[in-house]
Design a protein around this motif. Structure first.
Motif, PDB file in Angstrom:
ATOM      1  N   UNK A  42      30.259  36.913  40.639  1.00  0.00           N
ATOM      2  CA  UNK A  42      31.382  36.708  41.559  1.00  0.00           C
ATOM      3  C   UNK A  42      31.676  35.214  41.603  1.00  0.00           C
ATOM      4  N   UNK A  43      32.436  34.696  40.662  1.00  0.00           N
ATOM      5  CA  UNK A  43      32.671  33.252  40.611  1.00  0.00           C
ATOM      6  C   UNK A  43      33.468  32.701  41.792  1.00  0.00           C
ATOM      7  N   UNK A  44      34.200  33.538  42.508  1.00  0.00           N
ATOM      8  CA  UNK A  44      34.963  33.100  43.676  1.00  0.00           C
ATOM      9  C   UNK A  44      34.438  33.817  44.910  1.00  0.00           C
ATOM     10  N   UNK A  60      30.497  40.090  27.281  1.00  0.00           N
ATOM     11  CA  UNK A  60      31.557  40.294  28.270  1.00  0.00           C
ATOM     12  C   UNK A  60      31.165  39.795  29.654  1.00  0.00           C
ATOM     13  N   UNK A  61      32.161  39.301  30.378  1.00  0.00           N
ATOM     14  CA  UNK A  61      31.995  38.909  31.775  1.00  0.00           C
ATOM     15  C   UNK A  61      32.629  39.977  32.648  1.00  0.00           C
ATOM     16  N   UNK A  62      31.823  40.568  33.516  1.00  0.00           N
ATOM     17  CA  UNK A  62      32.334  41.487  34.539  1.00  0.00           C
ATOM     18  C   UNK A  62      32.510  40.663  35.802  1.00  0.00           C
ATOM     19  N   UNK A  63      33.765  40.419  36.169  1.00  0.00           N
ATOM     20  CA  UNK A  63      34.077  39.523  37.280  1.00  0.00           C
ATOM     21  C   UNK A  63      34.377  40.328  38.539  1.00  0.00           C
ATOM     22  N   UNK A  64      33.527  40.174  39.541  1.00  0.00           N
ATOM     23  CA  UNK A  64      33.711  40.817  40.842  1.00  0.00           C
ATOM     24  C   UNK A  64      34.467  39.833  41.732  1.00  0.00           C
ATOM     25  N   UNK A  65      35.737  40.107  41.990  1.00  0.00           N
ATOM     26  CA  UNK A  65      36.597  39.175  42.733  1.00  0.00           C
ATOM     27  C   UNK A  65      37.046  39.778  44.056  1.00  0.00           C
ATOM     28  N   UNK A  66      36.189  40.571  44.665  1.00  0.00           N
ATOM     29  CA  UNK A  66      36.587  41.322  45.851  1.00  0.00           C
ATOM     30  C   UNK A  66      36.901  40.415  47.042  1.00  0.00           C
ATOM     31  N   UNK A  67      36.306  39.197  47.088  1.00  0.00           N
ATOM     32  CA  UNK A  67      36.581  38.270  48.191  1.00  0.00           C
ATOM     33  C   UNK A  67      37.583  37.186  47.802  1.00  0.00           C
ATOM     34  N   UNK A  68      38.152  37.257  46.594  1.00  0.00           N
ATOM     35  CA  UNK A  68      38.973  36.167  46.087  1.00  0.00           C
ATOM     36  C   UNK A  68      40.158  35.813  46.955  1.00  0.00           C
ATOM     37  N   UNK A  69      40.803  36.805  47.574  1.00  0.00           N
ATOM     38  CA  UNK A  69      41.986  36.528  48.385  1.00  0.00           C
ATOM     39  C   UNK A  69      41.668  35.766  49.667  1.00  0.00           C
ATOM     40  N   UNK A  70      40.387  35.632  50.008  1.00  0.00           N
ATOM     41  CA  UNK A  70      40.002  34.878  51.198  1.00  0.00           C
ATOM     42  C   UNK A  70      39.817  33.398  50.909  1.00  0.00           C
ATOM     43  N   UNK A  71      39.935  33.001  49.654  1.00  0.00           N
ATOM     44  CA  UNK A  71      39.751  31.598  49.273  1.00  0.00           C
ATOM     45  C   UNK A  71      41.099  30.881  49.232  1.00  0.00           C
ATOM     46  N   UNK A  88      47.465  28.820  48.519  1.00  0.00           N
ATOM     47  CA  UNK A  88      47.370  29.526  47.250  1.00  0.00           C
ATOM     48  C   UNK A  88      45.900  29.703  46.904  1.00  0.00           C
ATOM     49  N   UNK A  89      45.505  30.904  46.616  1.00  0.00           N
ATOM     50  CA  UNK A  89      44.112  31.161  46.270  1.00  0.00           C
ATOM     51  C   UNK A  89      43.791  30.559  44.906  1.00  0.00           C
ATOM     52  N   UNK A  90      42.551  30.184  44.648  1.00  0.00           N
ATOM     53  CA  UNK A  90      42.193  29.614  43.343  1.00  0.00           C
ATOM     54  C   UNK A  90      42.210  30.676  42.257  1.00  0.00           C
ATOM     55  N   UNK A  91      42.337  30.252  41.004  1.00  0.00           N
ATOM     56  CA  UNK A  91      42.343  31.228  39.917  1.00  0.00           C
ATOM     57  C   UNK A  91      40.981  31.870  39.735  1.00  0.00           C
ATOM     58  N   UNK A 108      34.872  29.609  52.038  1.00  0.00           N
ATOM     59  CA  UNK A 108      35.709  30.809  52.120  1.00  0.00           C
ATOM     60  C   UNK A 108      34.796  32.012  52.294  1.00  0.00           C
ATOM     61  N   UNK A 109      35.409  33.126  52.691  1.00  0.00           N
ATOM     62  CA  UNK A 109      34.620  34.325  52.934  1.00  0.00           C
ATOM     63  C   UNK A 109      34.018  34.308  54.328  1.00  0.00           C
ATOM     64  N   UNK A 110      33.288  35.365  54.656  1.00  0.00           N
ATOM     65  CA  UNK A 110      32.798  35.495  56.020  1.00  0.00           C
ATOM     66  C   UNK A 110      31.296  35.756  56.107  1.00  0.00           C
ATOM     67  N   UNK A 111      30.550  35.367  55.080  1.00  0.00           N
ATOM     68  CA  UNK A 111      29.118  35.614  55.074  1.00  0.00           C
ATOM     69  C   UNK A 111      28.339  34.314  55.189  1.00  0.00           C
TER      70      UNK A 111
END
Length: 506
Positions: free
Chosen positions: A263-265, A292-303, A307-310, A414-417
């Protein structure tokens, strides 16, 4: 690396004072060592490079290194520099040091012992979910009514893979704003991010394969690896900047994992986000090696603010990134709306989707598209991020005031944890059990590693209004930790032997 002290809060009254430069730098380096970014025997940054990076004088940088040497954390070697001290301990590996080899994942017994008695009445400090009162209920209801009128009886049927075109179009359009290059036809709508990750793993892995993961890692990821018969290879993760690339490159050379899942973001549980340059480097490293990179971006919109980062997917030119996300952490957890842009693995993912769970809910997909198109989602995100920031400040202050001296808390941008490092003698499993008896849910550190270690860590959810009840619960956890701090160091135990009830939810 950025100044990690800007990402940490120390539960010690003296920490409220402005630290001298050398102490600030020494504390930053101490956190880097604690994260496992450097293993025993590895070389520490030189004084000259440290001075250049931190923009301080050479004597100040030397003083910081000597401070760590005095603490026994590093040792000086003549004409060679400073190295991480070789330390033996009865508690096993340091908190974020990766395993030297891939390990099988056996998390289900641990998770069952924690979640078997889930109770919605618990103070929800363990659940990684936003407060239901913070969700845009009126907008969600309007979108459902509008979608129902438009679809009529068709809303009660099936949505066949790859999912409704209008929703895929909205997702692709939003992703284009942060640089993604996939179109609607390259997306598959799925039942939440967990299903997206499962499909991605099935597309690129076979039972017995090795998957490189972050340490600490989201325990839902660990449960997926166990269920699919995959082995985990832990890669140390910096509390400010995310997955560390040098240890990853070494792990690739030694073990050749079938995939990297990260989860890079806004990483769970640390809240770390990789800088853009390091995201580019991660994508390039894996493209060169064909992993392959499996990217978990479930919290990305909170960053990000405006404008959220790429995401890493923005830098993918070879289709090597399988991008997974959902609306579960921001908009409507119960709707189970997720998606995957699988790049060159699109055909395998679509086949797996059709074989495993081949239909979605057209009414919910259409309603989600309505919310995204109307602007309601963007307005909600602005309010949500503001509320989260306020709650993070309040909970962090309560931890600082209530927890024992030596407690450290990640302060994510960012995020809430919050990822809380307790004094080493405290066993988070005991804290969990005692808190549960008081009607408080927390997530203990052993959930976040396939080895079920990380004994003196807790994850706290801050996506709830900082009411007196919530902050009082944080204070009571602090009191429990104060009581446990007088005992000896926590000792590793098998997850099979846990007998501590439950947390409130994933």
């Amino acid at each position: 690396m950025k100044d990690v002290t800007a990402q940490m809060v120390i539960a010690d009254p003296s920490s409220r004072l402005t630290l001298p430069h050398y102490r600030r730098i020494a504390e930053m380096l101490r956190q880097t060592l604690a994260s496992g970014a450097l293993r025993p025997g590895e070389r520490v940054i030189s004084a000259r490079k440290l001075a250049e990076r931190e923009q301080v004088s050479l004597p100040t940088a030397l003083e910081a290194l000597r401070s760590l040497e005095a603490q026994g954390l590093i040792v000086a070697r003549p004409r060679s520099g400073y190295f991480v001290r070789q330390v033996t301990t009865s508690r096993g590996a340091p908190s974020s040091r990766p395993s030297q080899r891939p390990v099988p994942v056996t998390m289900s017994a641990v998770a069952r012992s924690l979640f078997s008695n889930a109770d919605a009445r618990l103070v929800p400090l363990g659940a990684a979910l936003p407060d239901p009162a913070w969700l845009p209920t009126a907008a969600l209801q309007r979108s459902l009514l509008a979608a129902g009128r438009r679809l009529e009886a068709h809303g009660q049927g099936y949505s066949l893979p790859p999912g409704r075109a209008e929703l895929r179009g909205q997702i692709a359009a939003r992703a284009a704003q942060w640089g993604a290059r996939f179109g609607p036809d390259e997306l598959v709508v799925v039942a939440g991010a967990t299903q997206a990750l499962r499909l991605a793993l099935r597309a690129v892995c076979r039972p017995g394969n090795v998957v490189a993961i972050e340490r600490p890692a989201y325990f839902g990821t660990l449960l997926l690896l166990e269920d699919l018969g995959l082995r985990a290879l832990e890669i140390p993760t910096d509390p400010a900047e995310g997955l560390l690339l040098a240890p990853l490159a070494e792990a690739i050379e030694r073990h050749r994992p079938a995939a990297v899942l990260a989860s890079p973001t806004v990483q769970n549980p640390l809240g770390a986000s990789m800088p853009i340059a390091r995201k580019r480097a991660l994508v390039a490293l894996l493209a060169r090696t064909g992993i392959p990179l499996i990217e978990d971006d479930v919290y990305g919109d909170l960053a990000g603010k405006n404008q959220r980062p790429p995401a890493c997917k923005a830098f993918d030119r070879s289709g090597n990134v399988l991008y997974c996300s959902s609306l579960s952490k921001t908009l409507a957890p119960g709707w189970r709306i997720g998606w995957i842009a699988a790049g060159r693995y699109q055909a395998q993912v679509l086949q797996a989707r059709q074989a495993a769970d081949w239909a979605g809910a057209p009414l919910l997909e259409a309603a989600a598209a309505e919310v995204l198109a109307s602007g309601d989602y963007d307005r909600h995100l602005r309010r949500l991020k503001s509320r989260i920031a306020e709650a993070l400040r309040a909970v962090t202050a309560q931890v600082q005031a209530s927890f024992p001296e030596g407690t450290r808390v990640s302060a994510p941008r960012a995020g809430f944890l919050l990822w809380v490092e307790l004094p080493r003698q405290i066993d988070a499993r005991e804290v969990h059990g005692l808190a549960l008896a008081l009607g408080i849910g927390v997530s203990p550190g052993p959930l976040f590693s396939p080895r079920a270690d990380l004994l003196n860590y807790l994850r706290l959810n801050c996506a709830n209004a900082p009411t007196p009840r919530l902050l009082g619960a944080v204070g009571r956890i602090g009191e429990l930790c104060q009581q446990l701090a007088t005992r000896g160091p926590a000792q590793p135990r098998s997850g099979q032997g846990w007998s501590v009830g439950s947390a409130d939810s994933p």
